[in-house]
Design a protein around this motif. Structure first.
Motif, PDB file in Angstrom:
ATOM      1  N   ILE A  76      -8.573 -30.846  22.304  1.00 34.26           N
ATOM      2  CA  ILE A  76      -8.602 -32.082  22.682  1.00 34.26           C
ATOM      3  C   ILE A  76      -8.514 -33.314  21.963  1.00 34.26           C
ATOM      4  N   VAL A  80     -10.226 -38.586  24.590  1.00 32.70           N
ATOM      5  CA  VAL A  80      -9.930 -37.821  25.828  1.00 32.70           C
ATOM      6  C   VAL A  80     -10.814 -38.805  27.114  1.00 32.70           C
ATOM      7  N   LEU A  90     -14.686 -37.284  22.669  1.00 31.32           N
ATOM      8  CA  LEU A  90     -15.433 -35.954  22.689  1.00 31.32           C
ATOM      9  C   LEU A  90     -16.854 -35.854  22.693  1.00 31.32           C
ATOM     10  N   PHE A  93     -17.346 -36.101  26.475  1.00 34.28           N
ATOM     11  CA  PHE A  93     -16.752 -34.881  26.922  1.00 34.28           C
ATOM     12  C   PHE A  93     -17.981 -33.509  26.819  1.00 34.28           C
ATOM     13  N   ALA A 220      -6.406 -31.482  34.433  1.00 37.93           N
ATOM     14  CA  ALA A 220      -6.035 -31.406  33.140  1.00 37.93           C
ATOM     15  C   ALA A 220      -4.922 -32.159  32.836  1.00 37.93           C
ATOM     16  N   ARG A 230      -2.236 -31.882  22.900  1.00 35.74           N
ATOM     17  CA  ARG A 230      -3.677 -32.274  23.110  1.00 35.74           C
ATOM     18  C   ARG A 230      -4.013 -32.531  24.494  1.00 35.74           C
ATOM     19  N   LEU A 231      -5.156 -32.234  24.967  1.00 35.25           N
ATOM     20  CA  LEU A 231      -5.891 -32.461  26.276  1.00 35.25           C
ATOM     21  C   LEU A 231      -6.466 -33.906  26.150  1.00 35.25           C
TER      22      LEU A 231
END
Length: 241
Positions: A76, A80, A90, A93, A220, A230-231
């Motif tokens: 990730i 994100v 993160l 998230f 996504a 990467r996400l």
């Protein structure tokens, strides 16, 4: 398939009635069931031949299935996008998805989104991202995303009732259908299967909920610009900028 009695020999009340019964019998036989919607929506995977992506995808799916948090976090992007009016990053998230809980919906929701394949989508800055599932990334703009869904499997049986034991109304393969109710319990009390009620041309029917997807479910998006895959966003109900 059309069935017609055209010869004059059939032109009597009894013969016409017999013809109607025969046509009905043919219509309900396997192979004679007409497709109900005529709105095809074939699967799309624009990264199907990208070996770097496939390696990343397989590692991510395996990590989600095994709840390997270290590998998932490493897949990730640190900044994100978590959705509109939500903090990036993160920490947010992890908070939003109860990341430390083995029962978090994240493990299944993200896996299902990734496994369906996807397409490249332009962002507001002119760049491109690879977004999954294709249902969200390539949803036809002329179709209401709140009222319709996509059949994401082949040969899906549409049932008269929310039960696998009920009669089959039609067979659908990769097409857009109008949705009347997204989640209906199975007719058998306590049975875990959930169903979605859809509108056919002349009736309503039920399909297993795992074989249909809404375009406003979580999407996504991934990027490999400037480094490994990467996400970069995991959001629902809107296309991230």
């Amino acid at each position: 398939m059309r069935f017609a009695c055209m010869a004059r020999a059939w032109d009597t009340p009894h013969a016409r009635a017999a013809c109607a019964v025969l046509a009905l019998c043919l219509a309900i036989l396997p192979g004679f069931q007409a497709h109900a919607q005529d709105m095809p929506f074939a699967p799309i995977d624009e990264n199907a031949a990208n070996l770097d992506w496939l390696g990343y995808k397989n590692r991510l799916v395996e990590a989600l299935e095994s709840r390997n948090r270290k590998i998932v976090l490493g897949a990730i992007d640190p900044s994100v996008d978590n959705g509109p009016e939500q903090k990036r990053g993160l920490e947010e998230f992890r908070r939003r998805w109860d990341f430390d809980d083995d029962a978090s919906p994240l493990w299944d929701v993200l896996r299902k989104a990734v496994e369906l394949g996807g397409a490249y989508v332009k962002d507001a800055k002119g760049g491109t991202r690879f977004c999954t599932p294709y249902v969200a990334a390539k949803w036809p703009t002329s179709i209401d995303p709140f009222a319709f869904g996509a059949i994401v499997s082949a040969d899906v049986l549409v049932k008269t009732e929310p039960s696998s034991e009920s009669r089959t109304l039609a067979t659908l393969t990769h097409e857009v259908v109008k949705v009347e109710d997204w989640e209906v319990a199975d007719k058998t009390p306590g049975f875990p299967q959930k169903w979605t009620r859809i509108a056919l041309k002349s009736a309503s029917g039920y399909v297993p909920e795992q074989q249909i997807r809404s375009p406003i479910e979580h999407m996504a998006c991934f990027s490999a610009q400037g480094g490994p895959w990467r996400l970069v966003s995991f959001t629902a109900g809107y296309l991230p900028e």
